[in-house]
Design a protein around this motif. Structure first.
Motif, PDB file in Angstrom:
ATOM      1  N   VAL A 114      48.819 121.064 159.842  1.00  0.00           N
ATOM      2  CA  VAL A 114      47.697 119.805 159.565  1.00  0.00           C
ATOM      3  C   VAL A 114      48.292 119.069 158.389  1.00  0.00           C
ATOM      4  O   VAL A 114      48.487 119.825 157.133  1.00  0.00           O
ATOM      5  N   ARG A 115      48.768 117.950 158.412  1.00  0.00           N
ATOM      6  CA  ARG A 115      49.125 117.024 156.905  1.00  0.00           C
ATOM      7  C   ARG A 115      47.862 117.200 155.996  1.00  0.00           C
ATOM      8  O   ARG A 115      46.783 116.517 156.651  1.00  0.00           O
ATOM      9  N   ILE A 116      47.803 117.764 154.696  1.00  0.00           N
ATOM     10  CA  ILE A 116      46.778 117.557 154.117  1.00  0.00           C
ATOM     11  C   ILE A 116      46.570 116.218 153.375  1.00  0.00           C
ATOM     12  O   ILE A 116      47.467 115.664 153.033  1.00  0.00           O
ATOM     13  N   LYS A 117      45.343 115.671 153.731  1.00  0.00           N
ATOM     14  CA  LYS A 117      44.957 114.209 153.122  1.00  0.00           C
ATOM     15  C   LYS A 117      44.289 114.360 151.940  1.00  0.00           C
ATOM     16  O   LYS A 117      43.144 115.163 151.894  1.00  0.00           O
ATOM     17  N   VAL A 118      44.539 113.978 150.850  1.00  0.00           N
ATOM     18  CA  VAL A 118      43.968 113.973 149.549  1.00  0.00           C
ATOM     19  C   VAL A 118      42.412 113.354 149.395  1.00  0.00           C
ATOM     20  O   VAL A 118      41.549 114.088 149.056  1.00  0.00           O
ATOM     21  N   HIS A 119      42.246 112.387 150.250  1.00  0.00           N
ATOM     22  CA  HIS A 119      40.722 111.935 150.304  1.00  0.00           C
ATOM     23  C   HIS A 119      39.968 112.978 150.826  1.00  0.00           C
ATOM     24  O   HIS A 119      38.675 112.983 150.649  1.00  0.00           O
ATOM     25  N   LEU A 134      44.069 126.664 147.677  1.00  0.00           N
ATOM     26  CA  LEU A 134      45.584 126.835 146.855  1.00  0.00           C
ATOM     27  C   LEU A 134      46.033 128.175 147.150  1.00  0.00           C
ATOM     28  O   LEU A 134      47.145 128.337 147.503  1.00  0.00           O
ATOM     29  N   LYS A 135      45.159 129.187 147.090  1.00  0.00           N
ATOM     30  CA  LYS A 135      45.600 130.607 147.478  1.00  0.00           C
ATOM     31  C   LYS A 135      46.470 130.700 148.717  1.00  0.00           C
ATOM     32  O   LYS A 135      47.605 131.278 148.953  1.00  0.00           O
ATOM     33  N   ASP A 136      45.780 130.231 149.751  1.00  0.00           N
ATOM     34  CA  ASP A 136      46.162 130.268 151.237  1.00  0.00           C
ATOM     35  C   ASP A 136      47.494 129.273 151.105  1.00  0.00           C
ATOM     36  O   ASP A 136      48.495 129.986 151.944  1.00  0.00           O
ATOM     37  N   LEU A 137      47.809 128.438 150.670  1.00  0.00           N
ATOM     38  CA  LEU A 137      49.038 127.653 150.638  1.00  0.00           C
ATOM     39  C   LEU A 137      50.094 128.352 149.884  1.00  0.00           C
ATOM     40  O   LEU A 137      51.101 128.522 150.273  1.00  0.00           O
ATOM     41  N   LYS A 138      49.797 128.934 148.748  1.00  0.00           N
ATOM     42  CA  LYS A 138      50.769 129.785 148.205  1.00  0.00           C
ATOM     43  C   LYS A 138      51.178 131.039 148.709  1.00  0.00           C
ATOM     44  O   LYS A 138      52.452 131.507 148.843  1.00  0.00           O
ATOM     45  N   ALA A 164      63.524 130.883 161.326  1.00  0.00           N
ATOM     46  CA  ALA A 164      63.822 129.809 162.184  1.00  0.00           C
ATOM     47  C   ALA A 164      63.761 128.457 161.376  1.00  0.00           C
ATOM     48  O   ALA A 164      62.920 128.224 160.645  1.00  0.00           O
ATOM     49  N   PRO A 165      64.560 127.532 161.759  1.00  0.00           N
ATOM     50  CA  PRO A 165      64.420 126.311 161.184  1.00  0.00           C
ATOM     51  C   PRO A 165      62.955 125.308 161.059  1.00  0.00           C
ATOM     52  O   PRO A 165      62.826 124.766 160.103  1.00  0.00           O
ATOM     53  N   ASN A 166      62.234 125.937 162.147  1.00  0.00           N
ATOM     54  CA  ASN A 166      60.891 124.970 162.115  1.00  0.00           C
ATOM     55  C   ASN A 166      60.101 125.745 160.587  1.00  0.00           C
ATOM     56  O   ASN A 166      59.358 125.021 160.346  1.00  0.00           O
ATOM     57  N   LYS A 167      60.603 126.932 160.390  1.00  0.00           N
ATOM     58  CA  LYS A 167      59.978 127.688 159.176  1.00  0.00           C
ATOM     59  C   LYS A 167      60.427 126.947 158.006  1.00  0.00           C
ATOM     60  O   LYS A 167      59.823 126.778 157.078  1.00  0.00           O
ATOM     61  N   LEU A 168      61.769 126.802 157.945  1.00  0.00           N
ATOM     62  CA  LEU A 168      62.434 126.320 156.809  1.00  0.00           C
ATOM     63  C   LEU A 168      61.975 124.890 156.507  1.00  0.00           C
ATOM     64  O   LEU A 168      61.830 124.623 155.295  1.00  0.00           O
ATOM     65  N   SER A 169      61.700 123.941 157.355  1.00  0.00           N
ATOM     66  CA  SER A 169      61.319 122.802 157.114  1.00  0.00           C
ATOM     67  C   SER A 169      60.137 122.773 156.408  1.00  0.00           C
ATOM     68  O   SER A 169      59.489 121.691 155.881  1.00  0.00           O
ATOM     69  N   LYS A 170      59.201 123.741 156.889  1.00  0.00           N
ATOM     70  CA  LYS A 170      57.817 123.791 156.626  1.00  0.00           C
ATOM     71  C   LYS A 170      57.586 123.929 155.168  1.00  0.00           C
ATOM     72  O   LYS A 170      56.645 123.798 154.406  1.00  0.00           O
ATOM     73  N   ILE A 171      58.700 124.506 154.475  1.00  0.00           N
ATOM     74  CA  ILE A 171      58.592 124.834 152.917  1.00  0.00           C
ATOM     75  C   ILE A 171      58.322 123.653 152.253  1.00  0.00           C
ATOM     76  O   ILE A 171      57.535 123.538 151.366  1.00  0.00           O
ATOM     77  N   LYS A 172      59.161 122.485 152.376  1.00  0.00           N
ATOM     78  CA  LYS A 172      58.693 121.351 151.690  1.00  0.00           C
ATOM     79  C   LYS A 172      57.311 120.852 152.026  1.00  0.00           C
ATOM     80  O   LYS A 172      56.588 120.432 150.781  1.00  0.00           O
ATOM     81  N   VAL A 184      54.743 122.765 152.563  1.00  0.00           N
ATOM     82  CA  VAL A 184      53.671 123.336 151.932  1.00  0.00           C
ATOM     83  C   VAL A 184      53.673 123.136 150.181  1.00  0.00           C
ATOM     84  O   VAL A 184      52.707 122.876 149.609  1.00  0.00           O
ATOM     85  N   ARG A 185      55.053 122.985 149.790  1.00  0.00           N
ATOM     86  CA  ARG A 185      55.268 122.671 148.262  1.00  0.00           C
ATOM     87  C   ARG A 185      54.428 121.526 148.042  1.00  0.00           C
ATOM     88  O   ARG A 185      53.780 121.548 147.084  1.00  0.00           O
ATOM     89  N   LEU A 186      54.364 120.436 148.802  1.00  0.00           N
ATOM     90  CA  LEU A 186      54.051 119.216 148.077  1.00  0.00           C
ATOM     91  C   LEU A 186      52.483 119.343 148.486  1.00  0.00           C
ATOM     92  O   LEU A 186      51.538 118.753 147.729  1.00  0.00           O
ATOM     93  N   SER A 187      52.018 120.208 149.542  1.00  0.00           N
ATOM     94  CA  SER A 187      50.580 120.223 149.722  1.00  0.00           C
ATOM     95  C   SER A 187      49.940 120.847 148.333  1.00  0.00           C
ATOM     96  O   SER A 187      48.762 120.606 148.070  1.00  0.00           O
ATOM     97  N   ILE A 188      50.650 121.954 148.006  1.00  0.00           N
ATOM     98  CA  ILE A 188      50.237 122.659 146.796  1.00  0.00           C
ATOM     99  C   ILE A 188      50.085 121.641 145.639  1.00  0.00           C
ATOM    100  O   ILE A 188      49.200 121.813 144.812  1.00  0.00           O
ATOM    101  N   ALA A 189      51.009 120.869 145.524  1.00  0.00           N
ATOM    102  CA  ALA A 189      50.993 119.978 144.461  1.00  0.00           C
ATOM    103  C   ALA A 189      49.825 119.035 144.547  1.00  0.00           C
ATOM    104  O   ALA A 189      49.161 118.665 143.488  1.00  0.00           O
ATOM    105  N   ARG A 190      49.536 118.695 145.686  1.00  0.00           N
ATOM    106  CA  ARG A 190      48.416 117.595 145.971  1.00  0.00           C
ATOM    107  C   ARG A 190      47.060 118.204 145.418  1.00  0.00           C
ATOM    108  O   ARG A 190      46.261 117.881 144.845  1.00  0.00           O
ATOM    109  N   VAL A 191      46.939 119.631 146.003  1.00  0.00           N
ATOM    110  CA  VAL A 191      45.842 120.456 145.809  1.00  0.00           C
ATOM    111  C   VAL A 191      45.554 120.497 144.328  1.00  0.00           C
ATOM    112  O   VAL A 191      44.471 120.277 143.725  1.00  0.00           O
ATOM    113  N   LEU A 192      46.623 120.861 143.420  1.00  0.00           N
ATOM    114  CA  LEU A 192      46.696 121.096 142.053  1.00  0.00           C
ATOM    115  C   LEU A 192      46.012 119.805 141.589  1.00  0.00           C
ATOM    116  O   LEU A 192      45.489 119.848 140.567  1.00  0.00           O
ATOM    117  N   THR A 193      46.796 118.765 141.959  1.00  0.00           N
ATOM    118  CA  THR A 193      46.558 117.321 141.296  1.00  0.00           C
ATOM    119  C   THR A 193      45.224 117.100 141.431  1.00  0.00           C
ATOM    120  O   THR A 193      44.290 116.638 140.611  1.00  0.00           O
TER     121      THR A 193
END
Lengths: 123, 160
Positions: free
Chosen positions: A2-7, A21-25, A40-48, A50-59
């Motif tokens: 699920v793509r995290i939506k800021v609103h 935040l804890k779950d994402l980390k 698997a590559p689908n996991k590796l692509s997920k890294i980005k 997750v990283r960005l959603s962590i950034a959104r939550v922190l913001t």
């Protein structure tokens, strides 16, 4: 994922945000392990993602905190330095508008009794 | 009006009596001699102890303390999966992690406990600058791990 939506994030409470935040980390740490162990590559692509959603939550967390703090300090005389207007150092050191407008009694009287007059010349 | 007059006169009387008192004291000479000269027993002059007040700021300088940026997720980056690391897991009951360089052994111990619920008996650390990495990172070994947790971490032992 699920793509995290800021609103949607903005509606959540502080505890909810921190839990998310804890779950994402946690997820990120698992993904990192997968990266090292040849995941698997689908996991590796997920890294980005997750990283960005962590950034959104922190913001969102920090923005909420800032606005709440500003509310607290609204009425008070002295406010913390990071809540004051930042502008530039030189601008902060200038005289305020009120300070610039101050005049001596003498000057006020002068302006009152001897204002600059405008004349029109009759043709 | 009358009250003010009375007050004025009484004030005058008070002042007069006070003045007489002071004159008497000066004449007797006791006021001037009261302060005996301080005896100095040392050649050096040390600054006398003055009142030191504690800080009591009218406003905090930073509005909120900054969040802890070195939490357990930041400390433990990922486990190492080289052959020698695998050997250590099986033989020496240890785990090998790549760790943030700013973490110390105590923090590593606590982070491992938090993340994987392992009580580590001992933590060794070393700093490595690996090819390509501009920032060196710790590698750390901690003892007393169980194989179940190794599996939890992502099936590392299966790789071996």
């Amino acid at each position: 994922m699920v793509r995290i939506k800021v609103h949607e994030l903005r509606g959540k409470t502080r505890t909810e945000l921190h839990n998310q935040l804890k779950d994402l980390k946690n997820e990120l740490s698992l993904l990192r392990v997968a990266k090292v162990t040849g995941g698997a590559p689908n996991k590796l692509s997920k890294i980005k993602v997750v990283r960005l959603s962590i950034a959104r939550v922190l913001t969102v967390i920090s923005q909420k905190q800032k606005t709440a703090l500003r509310e607290v300090y609204k009425k008070k005389k002295h406010i913390p330095l990071d809540l004051r207007p930042k502008k530039t150092r030189a601008i902060r050191r200038r005289l305020t508008k009120h300070q610039e407008s101050l005049k001596t009694e003498r000057q006020k009287k002068k302006e009152l009794y001897f204002p600059t007059r405008k004349y029109a010349i009759k043709a | 009006m009358l009250y003010e007059l009375l007050a004025a006169t009484s004030k005058k009387a008070d002042d007069k009596t006070q003045a007489l008192k002071v004159a008497k004291a000066v004449k007797s000479g006791s006021t001037l001699k009261k302060k005996a000269k301080k005896i100095r027993t040392s050649v050096t002059f040390h600054r006398p102890r003055t009142l030191k007040k504690e800080r009591n700021p009218k406003y905090p300088r930073i509005s909120a303390p900054p969040r802890n940026k070195l939490d357990q997720y930041q400390i433990l980056k990922y486990p190492l999966t080289t052959e020698s690391a695998m050997k250590k897991i099986e033989d020496n009951n240890t785990l090998v992690f790549i760790v943030d360089i700013r973490a110390d052994k105590k923090k590593i111990k606590a982070a491992v406990k938090k993340m994987y619920d392992i009580q580590s008996k001992k933590v060794n650390t070393l700093i490595r600058s690996v090819d390509g990495f501009s920032s060196p990172c710790f590698a750390c070994y901690s003892h007393l791990a169980s194989h179940s947790t190794v599996n939890d971490m992502g099936g590392i032992s299966e790789q071996a």
